[in-house]
Write an enzyme that holds these catalytic residues in place. Structure first.
Site, PDB file in Angstrom:
ATOM      1  N   LYS A  79       3.495   3.277  -7.759  1.00 25.91           N
ATOM      2  CA  LYS A  79       2.051   3.339  -7.551  1.00 25.91           C
ATOM      3  C   LYS A  79       1.676   4.491  -6.610  1.00 25.91           C
ATOM      4  CE  LYS A  79       1.836  -0.987  -6.224  1.00 25.91           C
ATOM      5  NZ  LYS A  79       3.235  -1.400  -6.486  1.00 25.91           N
ATOM      6  N   THR A  80       2.393   4.626  -5.515  1.00 25.83           N
ATOM      7  CA  THR A  80       2.107   5.721  -4.585  1.00 25.83           C
ATOM      8  C   THR A  80       2.380   7.067  -5.232  1.00 25.83           C
ATOM      9  OG1 THR A  80       2.684   4.291  -2.708  1.00 25.83           O
ATOM     10  CG2 THR A  80       2.618   6.668  -2.307  1.00 25.83           C
ATOM     11  N   ASP A 124      -3.559   1.627  -0.312  1.00 23.35           N
ATOM     12  CA  ASP A 124      -2.447   0.748  -0.673  1.00 23.35           C
ATOM     13  C   ASP A 124      -2.743  -0.682  -0.225  1.00 23.35           C
ATOM     14  OD1 ASP A 124      -0.013   0.086  -1.731  1.00 23.35           O
ATOM     15  OD2 ASP A 124       1.181   0.881  -0.075  1.00 23.35           O
ATOM     16  N   THR A 173      -0.101  -5.319  -5.122  1.00 24.52           N
ATOM     17  CA  THR A 173       0.987  -6.107  -5.692  1.00 24.52           C
ATOM     18  C   THR A 173       0.488  -7.470  -6.154  1.00 24.52           C
ATOM     19  OG1 THR A 173       1.533  -6.907  -3.465  1.00 24.52           O
ATOM     20  CG2 THR A 173       2.738  -4.981  -4.261  1.00 24.52           C
ATOM     21  N   ARG A 232      12.785   2.371  -6.857  1.00 25.25           N
ATOM     22  CA  ARG A 232      13.073   2.497  -5.422  1.00 25.25           C
ATOM     23  C   ARG A 232      14.435   1.903  -5.090  1.00 25.25           C
ATOM     24  NH1 ARG A 232       8.538   0.139  -2.133  1.00 25.25           N
ATOM     25  NH2 ARG A 232       7.619   2.216  -2.376  1.00 25.25           N
TER      26      ARG A 232
END
Length: 357
Positions: A79-80, A124, A173, A232
């Site tokens: 997302k980032t 975020d 999330t 990640r």
């Protein structure tokens, strides 16, 4: 690469886990170097990429600011990274903040009033923003205006403040916690899915090239299979396997080296770590497969209730190893098979009476 609230003890335990999807300080620094710079480089999320590409190209063709974008999905899925790509594709600067950092409407007003025309504001964990700030955001997104309240009580005055056109990229999330009025103000909503192993292999090969690590296809497949569908985590495991290969092998990563290294770090072939196996082990060995209450299970493994519920359970449920029922947590037949245990015979004590031997 492409990429809740807990107490101090829980945070300390999360830092020990290689397969927890939240980013720590090291992850943040390394991800900055590994992040793709445009949509063509971004691996996976084919539907979201295709749709977002159309949105951005149309905005550029009109010479307009891109619509507000909402990205939802589990931590570590990109997302980032996508927010930064949006800014790069629109040739605009980006401002990054988070919902928990905006506790008052004044905090948001200060950020919004300092934005440049066309700038991308990445927010975020937008679902954790305070309610007063959230209500101010409605008008800012729709009319590019905020009302700043000066004074208190009957003498308070609302001063309208015009804002330059900007693009808000919200990431969450837990999309279900966003109120409908806020969700409706986003022009594009994309849901980030977990990655297939083949996609993670592409992520790992790309990261290995950037990190100057030699890895073959089997080594990448071994790491990808233990990465919980999350880039990640794949990058984090790659770095740890690289360390092992440099110290214990010749620096080259193949399947045996990757498997041995991840065994040292207690990440098994299915991606379960020490906590995951402890939860399953207690559920099977101490409670016969359940049902058992969450608090009792947490005490049995020596962890906080929130740690078991927020860190271990989501992956175990997604893998079909554990089920949440009104009576408590229940192990599935796959859990018995994964730990190499034999369930009690049907009719015995515990949950296995439901599943059979």
């Amino acid at each position: 690469m492409n990429w809740d609230e807990t107490g101090p003890d829980t945070d300390e335990r999360l830092d020990e886990s290689l397969v927890h999807a939240d980013a720590d300080g090291e992850d943040t620094a390394v991800e900055a170097a590994l992040r793709p710079k445009d949509l063509d480089e971004f691996v996976g999320q084919e539907k979201v990429r295709e749709q977002l590409d159309l949105v951005l190209k149309a905005a550029r063709a009109r010479g307009a600011t891109a619509d507000h974008v909402l990205l939802s999905g589990a931590p570590g899925l990109g997302k980032t990274t996508l927010s930064m790509i949006i800014a790069a594709e629109m040739d605009a600067p980006i401002r990054i903040t988070s919902g928990p950092a905006i506790q008052h409407a004044g905090d948001l007003a200060a950020i919004l009033s300092s934005l440049q025309e066309g700038e991308v504001l990445f927010l975020d964990e937008i679902h954790r923003m305070s309610r007063p700030a959230e209500e101010m955001l409605y008008m800012a997104m729709e009319d590019f205006r905020v009302d700043v309240i000066v004074g208190k009580g009957p003498g308070a005055t609302a001063i309208p403040l015009e804002l330059p056109p900007f693009t808000l990229v919200g990431a969450t999330t837990r999309a279900g916690l966003l109120p409908p009025p806020l969700r409706d103000r986003f022009g594009f909503t994309g849901h980030m899915e977990f990655y297939a192993p083949t996609e993670l292999e592409r992520v790992i090969h790309r990261s290995a090239r950037l990190l100057d690590v030699e890895i073959d296809a089997d080594g990448a497949a071994e790491i990808a299979g233990r990465s919980r569908g999350t880039p990640r985590i794949a990058n984090r495991l790659l770095r740890r396997v690289r360390d092992y290969a440099q110290v214990k092998a010749d620096g080259r990563i193949d399947r045996p080296v990757a498997a041995t290294a991840l065994g040292v770090y207690e990440v098994d072939a299915r991606g379960l770590d020490r906590l995951d196996r402890a939860v399953l082990g207690a559920l099977l060995k101490l409670f016969g497969g359940g049902p058992v209450g969450l608090s009792t299970l947490a005490v049995a493994v020596g962890e906080e209730r929130e740690t078991v519920e927020e860190v271990a359970e989501p992956f175990l449920v997604r893998e079909g190893l554990l089920a949440r029922t009104p009576r408590g947590r229940v192990a599935t037949p796959a859990a018995w098979a994964h730990l190499g245990l034999v369930p009690p015979q049907q009719g015995g004590k515990g949950q296995q009476g439901l599943f059979g031997a």
